[in-house]
Design an enzyme around this catalytic site. Structure first.
Site, mmCIF file in Angstrom:
data_model
loop_
_atom_site.group_PDB
_atom_site.id
_atom_site.type_symbol
_atom_site.label_atom_id
_atom_site.label_comp_id
_atom_site.label_asym_id
_atom_site.label_seq_id
_atom_site.Cartn_x
_atom_site.Cartn_y
_atom_site.Cartn_z
ATOM 1 N N GLU A 53 -45.067 53.099 -61.991
ATOM 2 C CA GLU A 53 -45.295 53.009 -63.435
ATOM 3 C C GLU A 53 -44.033 52.702 -64.216
ATOM 4 O O GLU A 53 -44.068 52.000 -65.214
ATOM 5 C CB GLU A 53 -45.923 54.312 -63.943
ATOM 6 C CG GLU A 53 -46.637 54.187 -65.283
ATOM 7 C CD GLU A 53 -45.720 54.278 -66.489
ATOM 8 O OE1 GLU A 53 -46.111 53.803 -67.573
ATOM 9 O OE2 GLU A 53 -44.588 54.819 -66.357
ATOM 10 N N ASP A 54 -42.885 53.221 -63.744
ATOM 11 C CA ASP A 54 -41.647 52.962 -64.471
ATOM 12 C C ASP A 54 -40.518 52.717 -63.477
ATOM 13 O O ASP A 54 -40.546 53.211 -62.344
ATOM 14 C CB ASP A 54 -41.309 54.137 -65.395
ATOM 15 C CG ASP A 54 -40.391 53.738 -66.546
ATOM 16 O OD1 ASP A 54 -40.091 52.530 -66.674
ATOM 17 O OD2 ASP A 54 -39.980 54.621 -67.319
ATOM 18 N N HIS A 114 -44.290 59.998 -64.355
ATOM 19 C CA HIS A 114 -44.705 58.961 -65.313
ATOM 20 C C HIS A 114 -43.436 58.197 -65.726
ATOM 21 O O HIS A 114 -42.812 57.554 -64.888
ATOM 22 C CB HIS A 114 -45.410 59.640 -66.490
ATOM 23 C CG HIS A 114 -46.262 58.747 -67.323
ATOM 24 N ND1 HIS A 114 -47.201 59.227 -68.213
ATOM 25 C CD2 HIS A 114 -46.325 57.410 -67.437
ATOM 26 C CE1 HIS A 114 -47.803 58.221 -68.820
ATOM 27 N NE2 HIS A 114 -47.275 57.106 -68.379
ATOM 28 N N ILE A 116 -39.503 57.410 -66.657
ATOM 29 C CA ILE A 116 -38.232 57.933 -66.168
ATOM 30 C C ILE A 116 -37.071 57.328 -66.949
ATOM 31 O O ILE A 116 -37.204 56.275 -67.583
ATOM 32 C CB ILE A 116 -38.027 57.665 -64.658
ATOM 33 C CG1 ILE A 116 -38.027 56.156 -64.352
ATOM 34 C CG2 ILE A 116 -39.074 58.392 -63.838
ATOM 35 C CD1 ILE A 116 -37.692 55.818 -62.908
ATOM 36 N N HIS A 133 -46.618 65.193 -64.905
ATOM 37 C CA HIS A 133 -47.926 65.730 -65.309
ATOM 38 C C HIS A 133 -48.523 66.583 -64.182
ATOM 39 O O HIS A 133 -49.546 66.215 -63.602
ATOM 40 C CB HIS A 133 -48.888 64.599 -65.668
ATOM 41 C CG HIS A 133 -48.388 63.684 -66.741
ATOM 42 N ND1 HIS A 133 -48.228 64.083 -68.047
ATOM 43 C CD2 HIS A 133 -48.014 62.387 -66.697
ATOM 44 C CE1 HIS A 133 -47.770 63.068 -68.767
ATOM 45 N NE2 HIS A 133 -47.634 62.033 -67.962
ATOM 46 N N ASN A 167 -45.319 60.371 -72.601
ATOM 47 C CA ASN A 167 -45.514 59.139 -71.851
ATOM 48 C C ASN A 167 -44.203 58.623 -71.257
ATOM 49 O O ASN A 167 -44.106 58.391 -70.059
ATOM 50 C CB ASN A 167 -46.133 58.074 -72.767
ATOM 51 C CG ASN A 167 -46.514 56.804 -72.043
ATOM 52 O OD1 ASN A 167 -45.678 56.099 -71.508
ATOM 53 N ND2 ASN A 167 -47.810 56.506 -72.019
ATOM 54 N N ASP A 168 -43.194 58.446 -72.104
ATOM 55 C CA ASP A 168 -41.935 57.886 -71.631
ATOM 56 C C ASP A 168 -40.775 58.604 -72.286
ATOM 57 O O ASP A 168 -40.948 59.356 -73.262
ATOM 58 C CB ASP A 168 -41.885 56.378 -71.926
ATOM 59 C CG ASP A 168 -40.807 55.657 -71.125
ATOM 60 O OD1 ASP A 168 -40.327 56.224 -70.120
ATOM 61 O OD2 ASP A 168 -40.441 54.527 -71.492
ATOM 62 N N ASN A 223 -45.801 54.306 -76.378
ATOM 63 C CA ASN A 223 -45.633 54.243 -74.926
ATOM 64 C C ASN A 223 -44.160 54.154 -74.551
ATOM 65 O O ASN A 223 -43.424 55.108 -74.664
ATOM 66 C CB ASN A 223 -46.429 53.070 -74.356
ATOM 67 C CG ASN A 223 -47.767 53.484 -73.798
ATOM 68 O OD1 ASN A 223 -47.969 53.475 -72.596
ATOM 69 N ND2 ASN A 223 -48.696 53.870 -74.662
ATOM 70 N N ASN A 269 -43.975 49.614 -70.856
ATOM 71 C CA ASN A 269 -42.589 50.068 -70.792
ATOM 72 C C ASN A 269 -41.604 48.964 -71.156
ATOM 73 O O ASN A 269 -41.879 47.782 -70.968
ATOM 74 C CB ASN A 269 -42.281 50.606 -69.391
ATOM 75 C CG ASN A 269 -42.938 51.945 -69.145
ATOM 76 O OD1 ASN A 269 -42.845 52.847 -69.965
ATOM 77 N ND2 ASN A 269 -43.620 52.081 -68.019
#
Length: 354
Positions: A53-54, A114, A116, A133, A167-168, A223, A269
């Protein structure tokens, strides 16, 4: 007469429902299709099968991947496997993704990473901040990266009432950060209602050991977040509003609106090229495909490069696009020394030489 009134009210309710659904479809870009734009030197990264995701890359070329995110309502290719942090050395001729060991005492079984962010202290200590999470709750985990051991030493878990749907994150000190809440609520049903009603209650929070406060609000779905190379501006991606917000950082750490860049895609992102200041964005061309997964019509991927965002007319270039045949649901794109990494919400990851 009463029956006619009831039918009239019912008709109004149905009409309002239809308007809300149409508005949500527009925010999701539900009818958008894209043409593929391929890059010549790309391959899928071995060992990433259920999302990255990141991604964050250190100045020395070490890239960190947040893998295995699971979330209510989202598809997962490995629903029974906990997440992890992988690392890749982009200076190698054929870099491989290796999973970092995490110190004993940390709950690996519920690790669900999620967004980073890395921070390098004055003594060259590298800290890794991770939005986590566990059991679908919200925490921030702070690790110290120990390069010689290829491991992460867990230092601290942060929970706070102002971080209900994180989220971020962008680290700005060893225990200091800005973080986005993509919703105001933490309850899944209230989150859905918030999105459906388009309440614009998402926000950005500043955290330090001495102070925690909301510093920007009014987002549809805040986000990705990042910071300009000169540390003067914070960039926030508003996913469902299709926008990137440029926020000026004030001496008291509050953020004030400088400008908004509107785009034709769901921006996730954001990564910053350190020397040029260019923004690289992982985007979702069609959000409905992302949230309603159909393997025969999978979510597509899109990478944008934004140059000179502070100018009157920033240059926006589509660097990569795919209809889902190779890469599904791109959530991040990050560059280092002519190499491009593209991660996804729950699919594979791509390594490209530009």
């Amino acid at each position: 007469m009463g029956r006619l009134v009831t039918l009239g009210l019912l008709g109004i309710a149905v009409a309002l429902l239809g308007e809300r659904l149409l508005a949500l479809r527009n925010r999701l870009k539900a009818s958008r299709e894209i043409e593929s734009i391929d890059l010549p030197n790309c391959h899928l990264i071995k060992g990433i099968e259920a999302g990255s995701e990141d991604i964050d890359i250190l100045p020395n070329g070490l890239a960190f991947f947040s893998v295995g995110l699971q979330f209510p309502g989202l598809h997962s290719f490995a629903p029974d496997k906990p997440g992890g942090i992988l690392m890749m050395d982009l200076n190698e001729d054929k870099p491989r993704a290796l999973e970092l060991r995490i110190s004993r005492g940390f709950d690996l079984a519920s690790f669900n990473p999620h967004g980073i962010s890395t921070f390098i202290d004055n003594d060259d200590t590298v800290y890794l901040f991770v939005v986590n999470h566990p059991e679908f709750k919200n925490t921030i985990e702070i690790f110290k990266f120990e390069e010689e051991e290829n491991s992460l030493l867990h230092l601290k878990t942060i929970k706070h009432e102002l971080l209900p749907s994180t989220n971020d994150i962008i680290a700005i000190g060893p225990m200091h950060f800005y973080a986005t809440n993509d919703h105001y609520f933490s309850d899944p049903f209230l989150k859905y209602l918030e999105t459906y009603l388009n309440l614009h209650w998402a926000n950005v929070v500043y955290y330090s050991p001495n102070e925690v406060k909301v510093v920007a609000e009014g987002f549809d779905s805040a986000n990705g977040i990042n910071i300009s190379p000169d540390k003067k501006y914070i960039y926030v991606a508003d996913l469902l509003a299709h926008e990137i917000h440029v926020l000026k950082k004030q001496p008291d750490m509050n953020l004030t609106q400088a400008k908004v860049l509107s785009l034709d895609t769901l921006v996730d992102n954001l990564s910053i090229e350190p020397f040029s200041g260019d923004i690289w964005a992982g985007c979702h061309p069609n959000g409905q495909k992302l949230f309603v997964y159909d393997p025969s019509n999978p979510p597509s991927s899109e990478v944008l490069r934004i140059q000179n965002i502070l100018s009157e007319k920033p240059t926006v270039t589509t660097v990569y696009a795919n209809n889902g045949s190779v890469l599904q649901g791109s959530s991040v794109a990050s560059v280092y020394n002519g190499k491009l990494l593209i991660g996804t919400l729950y699919h594979r990851a791509l390594y490209c030489e530009l």
